[in-house]
Design a protein around this motif. Structure first.
Motif, PDB file in Angstrom:
ATOM      1  N   ALA A 174      -6.304  16.990   2.754  1.00 54.12           N
ATOM      2  CA  ALA A 174      -6.856  18.057   3.577  1.00 54.12           C
ATOM      3  C   ALA A 174      -8.331  17.813   3.879  1.00 54.12           C
ATOM      4  CB  ALA A 174      -6.699  19.394   2.862  1.00 54.12           C
ATOM      5  N   MET A 175      -8.972  16.962   3.080  1.00 47.19           N
ATOM      6  CA  MET A 175     -10.408  16.762   3.202  1.00 47.19           C
ATOM      7  C   MET A 175     -10.777  15.517   3.999  1.00 47.19           C
ATOM      8  SD  MET A 175     -10.998  19.430   1.621  1.00 47.19           S
ATOM      9  CE  MET A 175     -12.644  19.694   1.050  1.00 47.19           C
ATOM     10  N   HIS A 176      -9.897  14.566   4.087  1.00 51.04           N
ATOM     11  CA  HIS A 176     -10.215  13.296   4.720  1.00 51.04           C
ATOM     12  C   HIS A 176      -9.031  12.893   5.590  1.00 51.04           C
ATOM     13  CE1 HIS A 176     -11.269   9.064   5.146  1.00 51.04           C
ATOM     14  NE2 HIS A 176     -12.457   9.365   4.677  1.00 51.04           N
ATOM     15  N   PRO A 177      -9.260  12.572   6.869  1.00 52.71           N
ATOM     16  CA  PRO A 177      -8.120  12.248   7.738  1.00 52.71           C
ATOM     17  C   PRO A 177      -7.297  11.048   7.269  1.00 52.71           C
ATOM     18  CG  PRO A 177     -10.199  11.767   8.836  1.00 52.71           C
ATOM     19  CD  PRO A 177     -10.531  12.451   7.546  1.00 52.71           C
ATOM     20  N   SER A 178      -7.914  10.119   6.600  1.00 49.64           N
ATOM     21  CA  SER A 178      -7.194   8.966   6.073  1.00 49.64           C
ATOM     22  C   SER A 178      -7.871   8.541   4.780  1.00 49.64           C
ATOM     23  CB  SER A 178      -7.210   7.812   7.079  1.00 49.64           C
ATOM     24  OG  SER A 178      -6.471   6.734   6.596  1.00 49.64           O
ATOM     25  N   PRO A 179      -7.368   9.052   3.657  1.00 53.72           N
ATOM     26  CA  PRO A 179      -8.018   8.754   2.380  1.00 53.72           C
ATOM     27  C   PRO A 179      -8.145   7.249   2.140  1.00 53.72           C
ATOM     28  CG  PRO A 179      -6.327  10.422   2.098  1.00 53.72           C
ATOM     29  CD  PRO A 179      -6.191   9.897   3.495  1.00 53.72           C
ATOM     30  N   PRO A 180      -9.217   6.828   1.495  1.00 53.82           N
ATOM     31  CA  PRO A 180      -9.443   5.403   1.227  1.00 53.82           C
ATOM     32  C   PRO A 180      -8.289   4.748   0.483  1.00 53.82           C
ATOM     33  CG  PRO A 180     -11.372   6.703   0.599  1.00 53.82           C
ATOM     34  CD  PRO A 180     -10.302   7.671   0.995  1.00 53.82           C
ATOM     35  N   GLU A 181      -7.548   5.531  -0.325  1.00 51.07           N
ATOM     36  CA  GLU A 181      -6.423   4.975  -1.076  1.00 51.07           C
ATOM     37  C   GLU A 181      -5.372   4.350  -0.150  1.00 51.07           C
ATOM     38  OE1 GLU A 181      -7.839   8.630  -3.407  1.00 51.07           O
ATOM     39  OE2 GLU A 181      -7.533   8.094  -1.321  1.00 51.07           O
ATOM     40  N   ASN A 182      -5.279   4.851   1.091  1.00 48.99           N
ATOM     41  CA  ASN A 182      -4.299   4.306   2.033  1.00 48.99           C
ATOM     42  C   ASN A 182      -4.637   2.881   2.463  1.00 48.99           C
ATOM     43  OD1 ASN A 182      -2.698   6.568   2.050  1.00 48.99           O
ATOM     44  ND2 ASN A 182      -3.762   7.503   3.767  1.00 48.99           N
ATOM     45  N   TRP A 183      -5.883   2.486   2.312  1.00 49.79           N
ATOM     46  CA  TRP A 183      -6.309   1.178   2.808  1.00 49.79           C
ATOM     47  C   TRP A 183      -6.467   0.152   1.703  1.00 49.79           C
ATOM     48  CZ3 TRP A 183      -5.505   1.114   7.742  1.00 49.79           C
ATOM     49  CH2 TRP A 183      -5.550   2.307   8.434  1.00 49.79           C
ATOM     50  N   GLN A 184      -6.395   0.592   0.439  1.00 49.27           N
ATOM     51  CA  GLN A 184      -6.528  -0.343  -0.667  1.00 49.27           C
ATOM     52  C   GLN A 184      -5.324  -1.276  -0.708  1.00 49.27           C
ATOM     53  OE1 GLN A 184      -6.975   2.227  -4.044  1.00 49.27           O
ATOM     54  NE2 GLN A 184      -9.120   2.665  -3.599  1.00 49.27           N
ATOM     55  N   ASN A 185      -5.599  -2.558  -0.794  1.00 47.02           N
ATOM     56  CA  ASN A 185      -4.560  -3.592  -0.892  1.00 47.02           C
ATOM     57  C   ASN A 185      -3.626  -3.643   0.311  1.00 47.02           C
ATOM     58  OD1 ASN A 185      -5.521  -4.302  -3.484  1.00 47.02           O
ATOM     59  ND2 ASN A 185      -4.321  -2.640  -4.358  1.00 47.02           N
ATOM     60  N   LEU A 186      -4.032  -3.052   1.432  1.00 52.22           N
ATOM     61  CA  LEU A 186      -3.182  -3.053   2.616  1.00 52.22           C
ATOM     62  C   LEU A 186      -2.961  -4.469   3.144  1.00 52.22           C
ATOM     63  CD1 LEU A 186      -1.633  -1.469   4.775  1.00 52.22           C
ATOM     64  CD2 LEU A 186      -3.759  -1.347   6.066  1.00 52.22           C
ATOM     65  N   GLU A 187      -4.047  -5.245   3.261  1.00 49.72           N
ATOM     66  CA  GLU A 187      -3.933  -6.609   3.788  1.00 49.72           C
ATOM     67  C   GLU A 187      -3.010  -7.461   2.901  1.00 49.72           C
ATOM     68  OE1 GLU A 187      -6.671 -10.454   5.043  1.00 49.72           O
ATOM     69  OE2 GLU A 187      -7.631  -8.684   4.184  1.00 49.72           O
ATOM     70  N   GLY A 188      -3.204  -7.367   1.600  1.00 42.24           N
ATOM     71  CA  GLY A 188      -2.366  -8.134   0.685  1.00 42.24           C
ATOM     72  C   GLY A 188      -0.904  -7.728   0.780  1.00 42.24           C
ATOM     73  N   GLY A 189      -0.648  -6.442   0.944  1.00 45.62           N
ATOM     74  CA  GLY A 189       0.724  -5.961   1.072  1.00 45.62           C
ATOM     75  C   GLY A 189       1.394  -6.457   2.347  1.00 45.62           C
ATOM     76  N   VAL A 190       0.652  -6.452   3.439  1.00 46.82           N
ATOM     77  CA  VAL A 190       1.199  -6.941   4.709  1.00 46.82           C
ATOM     78  C   VAL A 190       1.483  -8.434   4.620  1.00 46.82           C
ATOM     79  CG1 VAL A 190       0.675  -7.344   7.157  1.00 46.82           C
ATOM     80  CG2 VAL A 190       0.155  -5.124   6.106  1.00 46.82           C
ATOM     81  N   ILE A 191       0.557  -9.172   4.051  1.00 43.47           N
ATOM     82  CA  ILE A 191       0.759 -10.624   3.903  1.00 43.47           C
ATOM     83  C   ILE A 191       1.980 -10.900   3.032  1.00 43.47           C
ATOM     84  CG2 ILE A 191      -0.219 -12.710   2.860  1.00 43.47           C
ATOM     85  CD1 ILE A 191      -2.978 -11.668   3.863  1.00 43.47           C
ATOM     86  N   GLU A 192       2.153 -10.139   1.973  1.00 41.13           N
ATOM     87  CA  GLU A 192       3.312 -10.332   1.089  1.00 41.13           C
ATOM     88  C   GLU A 192       4.622 -10.080   1.833  1.00 41.13           C
ATOM     89  OE1 GLU A 192       5.211  -8.300  -2.903  1.00 41.13           O
ATOM     90  OE2 GLU A 192       3.052  -8.201  -2.605  1.00 41.13           O
ATOM     91  N   TRP A 193       4.671  -8.998   2.613  1.00 47.74           N
ATOM     92  CA  TRP A 193       5.891  -8.709   3.377  1.00 47.74           C
ATOM     93  C   TRP A 193       6.159  -9.779   4.422  1.00 47.74           C
ATOM     94  CZ3 TRP A 193       9.853  -5.994   2.155  1.00 47.74           C
ATOM     95  CH2 TRP A 193       9.719  -4.920   1.284  1.00 47.74           C
ATOM     96  N   LEU A 194       5.119 -10.236   5.102  1.00 49.37           N
ATOM     97  CA  LEU A 194       5.312 -11.288   6.102  1.00 49.37           C
ATOM     98  C   LEU A 194       5.844 -12.553   5.451  1.00 49.37           C
ATOM     99  CD1 LEU A 194       2.121 -10.812   8.305  1.00 49.37           C
ATOM    100  CD2 LEU A 194       4.504 -10.297   8.937  1.00 49.37           C
ATOM    101  N   TRP A 195       5.335 -12.878   4.275  1.00 46.07           N
ATOM    102  CA  TRP A 195       5.813 -14.072   3.565  1.00 46.07           C
ATOM    103  C   TRP A 195       7.291 -13.906   3.205  1.00 46.07           C
ATOM    104  CZ3 TRP A 195       7.555 -15.103  -1.445  1.00 46.07           C
ATOM    105  CH2 TRP A 195       7.622 -16.464  -1.779  1.00 46.07           C
ATOM    106  N   LYS A 196       7.675 -12.718   2.724  1.00 46.59           N
ATOM    107  CA  LYS A 196       9.081 -12.468   2.385  1.00 46.59           C
ATOM    108  C   LYS A 196       9.971 -12.578   3.613  1.00 46.59           C
ATOM    109  CE  LYS A 196       8.247  -9.510  -1.608  1.00 46.59           C
ATOM    110  NZ  LYS A 196       8.354  -8.148  -2.172  1.00 46.59           N
ATOM    111  N   TRP A 197       9.512 -12.055   4.736  1.00 48.00           N
ATOM    112  CA  TRP A 197      10.318 -12.077   5.952  1.00 48.00           C
ATOM    113  C   TRP A 197      10.472 -13.508   6.485  1.00 48.00           C
ATOM    114  CZ3 TRP A 197       7.319  -7.449   8.418  1.00 48.00           C
ATOM    115  CH2 TRP A 197       7.768  -6.261   7.826  1.00 48.00           C
ATOM    116  N   THR A 198       9.410 -14.291   6.390  1.00 45.91           N
ATOM    117  CA  THR A 198       9.507 -15.670   6.909  1.00 45.91           C
ATOM    118  C   THR A 198      10.472 -16.501   6.067  1.00 45.91           C
ATOM    119  OG1 THR A 198       7.522 -16.336   5.665  1.00 45.91           O
ATOM    120  CG2 THR A 198       7.215 -15.697   7.973  1.00 45.91           C
TER     121      THR A 198
END
Length: 119
Positions: free
Chosen positions: A92-116
């Motif tokens: 309610a206080m922040h439109p996109s809490p910082p927790e949503n962005w932690q480790n996001l890049e690493g998570g995307v890279i991991e999924w892309l590696w799994k998909w490839t």
């Protein structure tokens, strides 16, 4: 869980549905009382149940008086802190809490590696 039993000669078919991780947004506590009343009617008709004790609520605005809610809704874990819903923090206080962005890049890279590896 809701169930529907269909009877055919010598055959019993049971259809079950599970509803988890439902998000509900209301604007004032009065809406919550109406939600609880509608859910009670639905439960009576379908045998579906809400486990209010395992439910979480994000208190937004100036109506944070849990004691004014119907008793069943007082059992919800109410908080003003960010609420985790399907892996995304809602706040309610922040439109996109910082927790949503932690480790996001690493998570995307991991999924892309799994998909490839599937190729």
């Amino acid at each position: 869980m809701t169930g529907l039993v269909l009877w055919e000669p010598e055959l019993q078919l049971v259809l079950s549905a599970y509803a988890n991780d439902v998000l509900l947004a209301v604007q004032d506590p009065g809406d919550l009382a109406r939600v609880e009343a509608c859910q009670a009617i639905y439960s009576a008709a379908s045998s579906a149940r809400v486990n209010w004790v395992k439910s979480s609520g994000l208190a937004v605005g100036d109506w944070r008086q849990v004691s004014s809610l119907p008793p069943v809704l007082q059992t919800i874990r109410w908080s003003t802190d960010p609420l985790l819903y399907l892996g995304v923090y809602l706040s309610a206080m922040h439109p996109s809490p910082p927790e949503n962005w932690q480790n996001l890049e690493g998570g995307v890279i991991e999924w892309l590696w799994k998909w490839t590896r599937l190729l």
